[in-house]
Design an enzyme around this catalytic site. Structure first.
Site, PDB file in Angstrom:
ATOM      1  CB  ALA A  88      10.422  -2.743 -10.498  1.00  0.00           C
ATOM      2  N   GLY A  89       8.445  -0.323 -10.346  1.00  0.00           N
ATOM      3  CA  GLY A  89       7.641   0.714 -10.992  1.00  0.00           C
ATOM      4  C   GLY A  89       7.929   2.093 -10.433  1.00  0.00           C
ATOM      5  CG  ASP A  90       7.011   2.977  -6.408  1.00  0.00           C
ATOM      6  OD1 ASP A  90       6.007   3.368  -7.030  1.00  0.00           O
ATOM      7  OD2 ASP A  90       6.945   2.319  -5.359  1.00  0.00           O
TER       8      ASP A  90
END
Length: 308
Positions: free
Chosen positions: A250-252
């Protein structure tokens, strides 16, 4: 179209699904094991490519069967893989456990990622200098990443850095970073301050700006995202509400989408919303790269969310 060079890790993710994470010494039964192309560098490259960027990947895989499939997966996304190195030994591996709430824990085995050296990048300096942006993380040797920071000072290329896995970034490196993108855990490791709400995130971003970072983006999960620059300008955007299935990458996804939007002439608010929409869509799907949405999906989601 944004010309983005990603320098970072390429992994095969070995994902186990469980009801709950095991306690120390506990053995539990898993719901199944899946294999997905991953690695923070490769994930961010795929996210940027699907968001509409022109992407080149620089990194390394092993001379094993995983290495060939990992390179092929990136090629399939239209990513330039001509500068992916093949190293003796195994490719990078990530052992990921995902519970019934979609939360994950990860163990990294760096493999070929740990063999990306300064000499490898010295041969590729012209490729890096021709980019609009360099996108880096912390899954290749730190001395190699530092070399990229220093080289970028001799060009107009902007440097985006995601300090993950989290570590204390040396103070003399912070002024070399154009855009620092990090989550609550990474903020706490770097600044020593725990982040529980937006006001605390704003104080941490101000601290990082005072220490030399030109722009800071702090992702706050379900609480949204915060932007601040060295002039003190700041902007907060809330997260979109979705049903979480798997938070892997999700962060990537946020970072890759934000990188494209912010170099394509969109405002900071538009860039944050675009990245937040991409991240929201990714947590509704399983896997790392398999969960990353394309530009049309992001725009459709945004249109529906912002019009309601």
């Amino acid at each position: 179209m944004s010309n983005i060079v990603v320098i970072g890790s390429i992994n095969m993710d070995v994902v186990n699904h469980v009801q709950k994470h095991p306690l120390p010494g506990e053995t539990i039964k898993g719901w199944g094991t899946s294999y997905y192309p991953g690695g923070k560098g490769a994930n961010q490259a795929v996210a940027a490519a699907r968001a509409g960027g022109k992407v080149t990947m620089i990194g390394a895989v092993g001379n094993d069967s995983f290495g060939r499939s990992l390179s092929a997966a990136l090629q399939k996304e239209g990513i330039n893989t001509n500068y992916i190195l093949e190293k003796e030994g195994t490719s990078g591996l990530a052992f990921i456990t995902v519970d019934s709430f979609g939360e994950n824990s990860i163990i990294l085995s760096e493999g070929a990622n740990g063999k990306v050296g300064i000499s490898d990048l010295q041969k590729l300096s012209s490729i890096m200098k021709s980019a609009d942006m360099l996108l880096l993380q912390n899954e290749i040797p730190w001395e190699t990443t530092t070399h990229v920071f220093e080289e970028a000072q001799n060009s107009d290329t902007r440097v985006f850095f995601n300090p993950a896995p989290a570590f204390k970034v040396p103070e003399d490196v912070l002024p070399l970073i154009d855009v620092l993108i990090l989550n609550e855990t990474e903020v706490q490791v770097i600044t020593g301050n725990e982040i529980r709400d937006v006001s605390q995130a704003r104080l941490a971003a101000e601290q990082l700006s005072n220490e030399g970072v030109k722009e800071v983006v702090i992702t706050l999960g379900k609480k949204g995202a915060l932007y601040m620059n060295r002039e003190g300008d700041n902007l907060y955007t809330p997260a979109f509400t979705v049903e979480t299935v798997d938070t892997t990458a999700a962060g990537d996804t946020f970072i890759g989408a934000y990188a494209v939007a912010s170099t394509a002439g969109q405002s900071i608010k538009e860039s944050l919303q675009f990245a937040s929409a991409a991240s929201a869509l990714s947590v509704t799907r399983r896997g790392a790269q398999s969960s990353i949405p394309n530009r049309e999906e992001i725009q459709h989601f945004l249109h529906n969310q912002l019009d309601n």
